[in-house]
Write a protein that holds these residues in place. Structure first.
Motif, PDB file in Angstrom:
ATOM      1  N   SER A 305       0.835  -1.206   0.000  1.00  0.00           N
ATOM      2  CA  SER A 305       0.000   0.000   0.000  1.00  0.00           C
ATOM      3  C   SER A 305       0.870   1.257   0.000  1.00  0.00           C
ATOM      4  O   SER A 305       0.631   2.196  -0.767  1.00  0.00           O
ATOM      5  N   ASP A 306       1.912   1.274   0.846  1.00  0.00           N
ATOM      6  CA  ASP A 306       2.817   2.435   0.901  1.00  0.00           C
ATOM      7  C   ASP A 306       3.454   2.686  -0.463  1.00  0.00           C
ATOM      8  O   ASP A 306       3.565   3.837  -0.915  1.00  0.00           O
ATOM      9  N   HIS A 351       4.176   1.591  -9.723  1.00  0.00           N
ATOM     10  CA  HIS A 351       3.055   1.563 -10.670  1.00  0.00           C
ATOM     11  C   HIS A 351       2.392   0.177 -10.686  1.00  0.00           C
ATOM     12  O   HIS A 351       1.166   0.076 -10.796  1.00  0.00           O
ATOM     13  N   LEU A 352       3.202  -0.875 -10.577  1.00  0.00           N
ATOM     14  CA  LEU A 352       2.626  -2.220 -10.504  1.00  0.00           C
ATOM     15  C   LEU A 352       1.811  -2.373  -9.218  1.00  0.00           C
ATOM     16  O   LEU A 352       0.714  -2.944  -9.230  1.00  0.00           O
ATOM     17  N   ALA A 353       2.329  -1.825  -8.124  1.00  0.00           N
ATOM     18  CA  ALA A 353       1.595  -1.893  -6.853  1.00  0.00           C
ATOM     19  C   ALA A 353       0.249  -1.181  -6.988  1.00  0.00           C
ATOM     20  O   ALA A 353      -0.795  -1.708  -6.569  1.00  0.00           O
ATOM     21  N   ARG A 354       0.266   0.007  -7.600  1.00  0.00           N
ATOM     22  CA  ARG A 354      -0.978   0.773  -7.776  1.00  0.00           C
ATOM     23  C   ARG A 354      -1.951   0.018  -8.690  1.00  0.00           C
ATOM     24  O   ARG A 354      -3.156  -0.048  -8.426  1.00  0.00           O
ATOM     25  N   ALA A 355      -1.409  -0.588  -9.764  1.00  0.00           N
ATOM     26  CA  ALA A 355      -2.259  -1.342 -10.697  1.00  0.00           C
ATOM     27  C   ALA A 355      -2.925  -2.535 -10.015  1.00  0.00           C
ATOM     28  O   ALA A 355      -4.050  -2.903 -10.370  1.00  0.00           O
ATOM     29  N   ALA A 356      -2.241  -3.126  -9.024  1.00  0.00           N
ATOM     30  CA  ALA A 356      -2.833  -4.268  -8.300  1.00  0.00           C
ATOM     31  C   ALA A 356      -4.053  -3.814  -7.497  1.00  0.00           C
ATOM     32  O   ALA A 356      -5.106  -4.469  -7.526  1.00  0.00           O
ATOM     33  N   PHE A 357      -3.917  -2.691  -6.795  1.00  0.00           N
ATOM     34  CA  PHE A 357      -5.057  -2.177  -6.019  1.00  0.00           C
ATOM     35  C   PHE A 357      -6.200  -1.763  -6.950  1.00  0.00           C
ATOM     36  O   PHE A 357      -7.362  -2.085  -6.700  1.00  0.00           O
ATOM     37  N   GLU A 358      -5.861  -1.062  -8.020  1.00  0.00           N
ATOM     38  CA  GLU A 358      -6.909  -0.612  -8.937  1.00  0.00           C
ATOM     39  C   GLU A 358      -7.564  -1.786  -9.657  1.00  0.00           C
ATOM     40  O   GLU A 358      -8.780  -1.801  -9.861  1.00  0.00           O
ATOM     41  N   ALA A 392      -4.080   2.650   0.369  1.00  0.00           N
ATOM     42  CA  ALA A 392      -4.229   2.557  -1.087  1.00  0.00           C
ATOM     43  C   ALA A 392      -5.639   2.127  -1.479  1.00  0.00           C
ATOM     44  O   ALA A 392      -6.136   2.518  -2.541  1.00  0.00           O
ATOM     45  N   VAL A 393      -6.295   1.335  -0.632  1.00  0.00           N
ATOM     46  CA  VAL A 393      -7.694   0.960  -0.877  1.00  0.00           C
ATOM     47  C   VAL A 393      -8.588   2.171  -0.645  1.00  0.00           C
ATOM     48  O   VAL A 393      -9.436   2.514  -1.473  1.00  0.00           O
TER      49      VAL A 393
END
Length: 479
Positions: A305-306, A351-358, A392-393
């Motif tokens: 999330s961070d 960006h991969l981390a953000r794409a996982a949440f989205e 992030a959620v």
């Protein structure tokens, strides 16, 4: 002022809360694990009673006037004509019953026939499917089965001293695969189709009805399944939906009528108040986040999330279709996940981390749209599960879902819902409450998140996700 108790017998433990009948305030609570290892598919129901006794120890129930029982759904307790268990209860997802599920779908003439008959299509977990498995694999046990109860039915019956009358509620019955939420009636022909013969089924009583009174004078309410009790404990009503973030995800909403869905994406359950709870599930929610954290070498979801918060909405064009275990919504059982939009500037861990949440949240937004497409109104979403606390959620959910998001503080909502049902039945029996109107308890303490100015950004991220999904799996939601 009176006091009531709510009991949540989950697959792994029993939790009991004792509440004030007027406000719902939790006065005391008890807990005990079930005396067994892991989460087996076959469980001796006596284990539930043993942990119940332990959880209620130390005078926990002293002064209690009524008890409500909520329990794990999909557990079948087959009894013989004398009321003894024929074999251990069949619980859990029970993958061994997958072939039986396909058999049953074919035997009635396809998914649409089941959706019209009982509002849900047989899957491995459903009680009706387990009966088919029993008939095929343990024919002698199937022949001896004379009575069918679910977990909460069996516990209520035990608390009442095993009376001749056996009861259940609409919520529990609606998940069996042989009771229709639309008609409010059993389909004994489907029991016979699965088990090979008829069996006695518990009487379905109303949401505010009492199942009976114990020899000690304690009122026992109708009881219900875990999902329905949690919804009742949260206090959701028309216009509300609940999104649960487990390894897999689920979306349910309150609706005034049962929805028959020939695609099998909607399971039409009844709730604990007389309304309906259409449910849509996804196979990939938090498992998407865990897989991404492992890929990036991160120790936990907080770190993921961070990292995601260092990116921006849209993840620089990266889109993750999170179908890691195949997917149920849309119906793509044999597919895999897809990572699209790779460019030199987007190939960064954040960006991969953000794409996982989205990707996870867009998958759940797709599930929400299945309900919206059938006329279900969604004005507010309750977001449940430990992952709902992740920044992030919370940063993405309101704009992606397009409505207010409520993140309730962690509490024993299933047990609280069972207690609220007990208070309702007690009030009706005393003439102080209307059988059509449950007690108005204080709502869950919660954080409220609004889409606000981010709404347009969120809708653009959804469009980006939808474009990739349509390109990769054209017409997936039209099947």
């Amino acid at each position: 002022m009176g006091i009531v108790a709510g009991l949540d017998s989950s697959p792994e433990f029993t939790r009991i809360v004792v509440c004030d009948t007027d406000t719902g305030a939790v006065l005391r609570q008890g807990y005990a694990p079930h005396p067994m290892e892991g989460r087996p598919s076959d469980v001796d129901p006596q284990a539930w009673l043993l942990s119940l006794g332990e959880a209620a120890g130390g005078g926990l129930l002293e002064g209690v006037q009524a008890i409500g029982v909520a329990s794990q759904q999909n557990a079948v307790v087959p009894l013989d004509a004398q009321g003894n268990t024929v074999r251990p209860a069949m619980v859990g997802g029970d993958k061994r019953a997958q072939v039986a599920a396909a058999d049953l779908v074919d035997a009635l003439g396809g998914k649409e026939a089941w959706a019209q008959a009982v509002g849900c299509v047989p899957q491995a977990a459903r009680p009706v499917t387990k009966l088919r498995w029993l008939a095929k694999n343990e024919p002698e046990n199937a022949r001896r089965t004379a009575v069918l109860l679910q977990a909460h039915d069996w516990l209520v019956w035990q608390l009442l001293g095993r009376p001749v009358r056996r009861t259940t509620d609409r919520g529990g019955a609606s998940g069996t695969g042989y009771w229709s939420a639309a008609t409010g009636a059993y389909r004994p022909d489907l029991v016979e189709l699965a088990l090979g013969h008829q069996a006695m089924l518990p009487e379905v009583i109303g949401p505010a009805d009492a199942a009976g009174t114990t020899p000690e004078g304690l009122l026992i309410s109708a009881g219900t399944g875990e999902t329905m009790a949690a919804a009742f404990g949260l206090g959701i009503g028309l216009g509300d939906a609940v999104v649960s973030l487990g390894a897999s995800g689920s979306v349910m909403a309150v609706h005034p009528e049962a929805l028959a869905d020939q695609t099998g994406m909607i399971t039409s359950l009844a709730d604990a108040t007389g309304m309906h709870l259409p449910v849509v599930t996804t196979l990939n929610a938090v498992r998407t986040l865990r897989g991404t954290a492992e890929l990036l070498g991160l120790p936990d979801l907080e770190s993921l999330s961070d990292l995601a918060m260092k990116s921006t909405p849209g993840a620089h064009g990266l889109v993750l279709l999170p179908y890691l275990e195949g997917e149920r919504t849309p119906n793509l059982p044999h597919t895999a996940g897809t990572l699209a939009g790779l460019r030199r500037e987007s190939m960064k861990p954040e960006h991969l981390a953000r794409a996982a949440f989205e990707g996870m949240l867009c998958g759940l937004a797709d599930a929400l749209d299945v309900l919206r497409g059938r006329g279900v109104e969604v004005r507010r979403i309750f977001l449940l599960g430990p992952a709902a606390e992740l920044p992030a959620v919370q940063a993405s959910a309101p704009s992606l879902f397009g409505v207010q998001v409520v993140v309730p503080q962690p509490a024993d909502y299933t047990a609280i819902g069972a207690a609220r049902q007990a208070a309702w039945a007690l009030g009706v029996s005393q003439g102080t409450l209307d059988p059509r109107t449950p007690p108005a308890w204080q709502g869950a303490a919660a954080q409220v998140l609004e889409p606000g100015e981010e709404l347009a950004v969120g809708q653009a991220v959804r469009q980006q996700f939808t474009a990739v999904r349509e390109q990769t799996h054209p017409g997936a939601f039209r099947s």
